[in-house]
Motif scaffolding. Sequence first.
Motif, PDB file in Angstrom:
ATOM      1  N   GLU A 164       6.058   9.557 -14.529  1.00 18.67           N
ATOM      2  CA  GLU A 164       5.320   8.289 -14.472  1.00 18.67           C
ATOM      3  C   GLU A 164       6.047   7.280 -13.591  1.00 18.67           C
ATOM      4  N   ILE A 165       7.377   7.256 -13.658  1.00 15.34           N
ATOM      5  CA  ILE A 165       8.163   6.360 -12.805  1.00 15.34           C
ATOM      6  C   ILE A 165       7.979   6.733 -11.334  1.00 15.34           C
ATOM      7  N   TYR A 166       7.998   8.029 -11.051  1.00 12.84           N
ATOM      8  CA  TYR A 166       7.802   8.471  -9.662  1.00 12.84           C
ATOM      9  C   TYR A 166       6.426   8.048  -9.144  1.00 12.84           C
ATOM     10  N   ARG A 167       5.389   8.233  -9.959  1.00 13.43           N
ATOM     11  CA  ARG A 167       4.038   7.842  -9.533  1.00 13.43           C
ATOM     12  C   ARG A 167       3.946   6.334  -9.312  1.00 13.43           C
ATOM     13  N   PHE A 168       4.661   5.558 -10.126  1.00  9.50           N
ATOM     14  CA  PHE A 168       4.684   4.107  -9.943  1.00  9.50           C
ATOM     15  C   PHE A 168       5.273   3.756  -8.575  1.00  9.50           C
ATOM     16  N   PHE A 169       6.419   4.355  -8.233  1.00  6.97           N
ATOM     17  CA  PHE A 169       7.042   4.091  -6.934  1.00  6.97           C
ATOM     18  C   PHE A 169       6.143   4.576  -5.798  1.00  6.97           C
ATOM     19  N   GLU A 170       5.493   5.705  -5.996  1.00  8.79           N
ATOM     20  CA  GLU A 170       4.614   6.252  -4.963  1.00  8.79           C
ATOM     21  C   GLU A 170       3.477   5.278  -4.652  1.00  8.79           C
ATOM     22  N   ALA A 171       2.843   4.739  -5.686  1.00  6.27           N
ATOM     23  CA  ALA A 171       1.750   3.787  -5.489  1.00  6.27           C
ATOM     24  C   ALA A 171       2.261   2.479  -4.893  1.00  6.27           C
ATOM     25  N   SER A 172       3.444   2.034  -5.323  1.00  5.34           N
ATOM     26  CA  SER A 172       3.994   0.774  -4.824  1.00  5.34           C
ATOM     27  C   SER A 172       4.372   0.875  -3.353  1.00  5.34           C
ATOM     28  N   VAL A 173       4.907   2.028  -2.946  1.00  6.28           N
ATOM     29  CA  VAL A 173       5.260   2.232  -1.538  1.00  6.28           C
ATOM     30  C   VAL A 173       4.009   2.188  -0.668  1.00  6.28           C
ATOM     31  N   ARG A 174       2.931   2.825  -1.114  1.00  2.69           N
ATOM     32  CA  ARG A 174       1.680   2.781  -0.346  1.00  2.69           C
ATOM     33  C   ARG A 174       1.187   1.348  -0.190  1.00  2.69           C
ATOM     34  N   GLU A 175       1.375   0.539  -1.220  1.00  2.00           N
ATOM     35  CA  GLU A 175       0.940  -0.855  -1.160  1.00  2.00           C
ATOM     36  C   GLU A 175       1.757  -1.644  -0.140  1.00  2.00           C
ATOM     37  N   LEU A 176       3.070  -1.399  -0.097  1.00  3.19           N
ATOM     38  CA  LEU A 176       3.934  -2.138   0.831  1.00  3.19           C
ATOM     39  C   LEU A 176       3.704  -1.732   2.279  1.00  3.19           C
ATOM     40  N   GLU A 177       3.289  -0.500   2.506  1.00  2.13           N
ATOM     41  CA  GLU A 177       3.122  -0.010   3.872  1.00  2.13           C
ATOM     42  C   GLU A 177       2.080  -0.810   4.651  1.00  2.13           C
ATOM     43  N   ALA A 178       1.216  -1.517   3.948  1.00  6.76           N
ATOM     44  CA  ALA A 178       0.188  -2.316   4.625  1.00  6.76           C
ATOM     45  C   ALA A 178       0.711  -3.671   5.085  1.00  6.76           C
ATOM     46  N   LEU A 179       1.930  -4.041   4.682  1.00  8.70           N
ATOM     47  CA  LEU A 179       2.480  -5.349   5.048  1.00  8.70           C
ATOM     48  C   LEU A 179       3.175  -5.285   6.404  1.00  8.70           C
ATOM     49  N   PRO A 180       3.093  -6.368   7.202  1.00 12.91           N
ATOM     50  CA  PRO A 180       3.768  -6.375   8.504  1.00 12.91           C
ATOM     51  C   PRO A 180       5.283  -6.457   8.339  1.00 12.91           C
ATOM     52  N   ASP A 181       6.007  -5.813   9.259  1.00 12.55           N
ATOM     53  CA  ASP A 181       7.476  -5.846   9.314  1.00 12.55           C
ATOM     54  C   ASP A 181       8.138  -5.200   8.100  1.00 12.55           C
ATOM     55  N   ILE A 182       7.383  -4.440   7.317  1.00 16.74           N
ATOM     56  CA  ILE A 182       7.942  -3.775   6.141  1.00 16.74           C
ATOM     57  C   ILE A 182       7.819  -2.266   6.321  1.00 16.74           C
ATOM     58  N   GLU A 183       8.905  -1.575   6.066  1.00 15.13           N
ATOM     59  CA  GLU A 183       8.895  -0.114   6.094  1.00 15.13           C
ATOM     60  C   GLU A 183       9.351   0.386   4.729  1.00 15.13           C
ATOM     61  N   ALA A 184       8.620   1.324   4.173  1.00 13.87           N
ATOM     62  CA  ALA A 184       8.935   1.859   2.851  1.00 13.87           C
ATOM     63  C   ALA A 184       8.931   3.380   2.918  1.00 13.87           C
ATOM     64  N   ARG A 185       9.969   3.981   2.350  1.00 13.62           N
ATOM     65  CA  ARG A 185      10.092   5.439   2.375  1.00 13.62           C
ATOM     66  C   ARG A 185      10.395   5.934   0.964  1.00 13.62           C
ATOM     67  N   LEU A 186       9.649   6.934   0.536  1.00 15.21           N
ATOM     68  CA  LEU A 186       9.883   7.579  -0.754  1.00 15.21           C
ATOM     69  C   LEU A 186      10.204   9.039  -0.491  1.00 15.21           C
ATOM     70  N   SER A 187      11.371   9.486  -0.965  1.00 13.21           N
ATOM     71  CA  SER A 187      11.829  10.839  -0.649  1.00 13.21           C
ATOM     72  C   SER A 187      12.217  11.577  -1.922  1.00 13.21           C
ATOM     73  N   PRO A 188      11.443  12.594  -2.334  1.00 17.00           N
ATOM     74  CA  PRO A 188      11.885  13.442  -3.444  1.00 17.00           C
ATOM     75  C   PRO A 188      13.129  14.222  -3.024  1.00 17.00           C
TER      76      PRO A 188
END
Length: 208
Positions: free
Chosen positions: A82-106
Motif C-alpha cells: 500500500e505504501i508503494y502504491r501511494f508513492f507510485e500515485a504521488s510520483v505520477r501527480e508530481l510529474e505534471a508540475l513544471p521543473d519537477i522530476e520524480a523517479r520511483l525505482s523498485p
Amino acid sequence: MAQFKAVPHDGKAVSEYTNQNLALLEVATELRRLANRQPVVPKQVERPDTKAETLPQEARYRIRKDFDQVDERDFVERSYNEIYRFFEASVRELEALPDIEARLSPLDSGSFSCTLINRGFGRGFETIHVRRGGSWGAIEYLFGEENSRTASNGGFAVEADDYQLHLRSTGFRISGGRMPMDRETVSASEAAQLMWDELLSKVGIDYA
C-alpha cells in the motif's frame, strides 16, 4: 368471457347470412374495437412495508483475536504494498508540475527508492529508501543517495491490540533539526503520507 358479445349481433353463423360480406364486416369491426380498447388493469392493493419494521437496527461488532507471526508477516506485506502504491500515485501527480522530476525505482521485492528533483530550488534534490524489515521496525526509511542496510532515519513497527494489527511510528524524523516522531498508531496510507511529506519538504515542495 361474459364481457364479450357474439358477432354477428344475432349470433347466427356467417354462412347463414344472405349477404355474407355484411356479416364479415360486422365481425371485423367488432374485433378492431376490442383490439383498440385499453385493457382494464386491476388495482393492486398497497400493503404496508413491514420489512423495515421487523429488521433489527444495524449493529457493529468487534471480535477479539490472537495474532501470530503469519498474521504479522501478511500485514507487513500488505502495508508495504500500500505504501508503494501511494508513492507510485504521488510520483505520477508530481510529474505534471513544471521543473519537477520524480523517479520511483523498485530495488527488489521488499524495497524501493524515490527521488525528487526541484530544478527551481537550490537544494532541490533528495532520495528516500523504503524497505521491509530492519532494526527500526517492520518498515524502515532512509534519506540520502546511499542505501545502507545498517542505517535508518526511522520506521514503523507492528503492534496489535485485542482486535487488529496496526503500525506504530518509531525512531526520529529529521526536519529542520533532529526531533522525535510522534509515537502514534497509523495506517499504511498514513505512514506513506508521513514519509512523502518529509520528502517533499526536503526539496522545497509544499501543498497549495
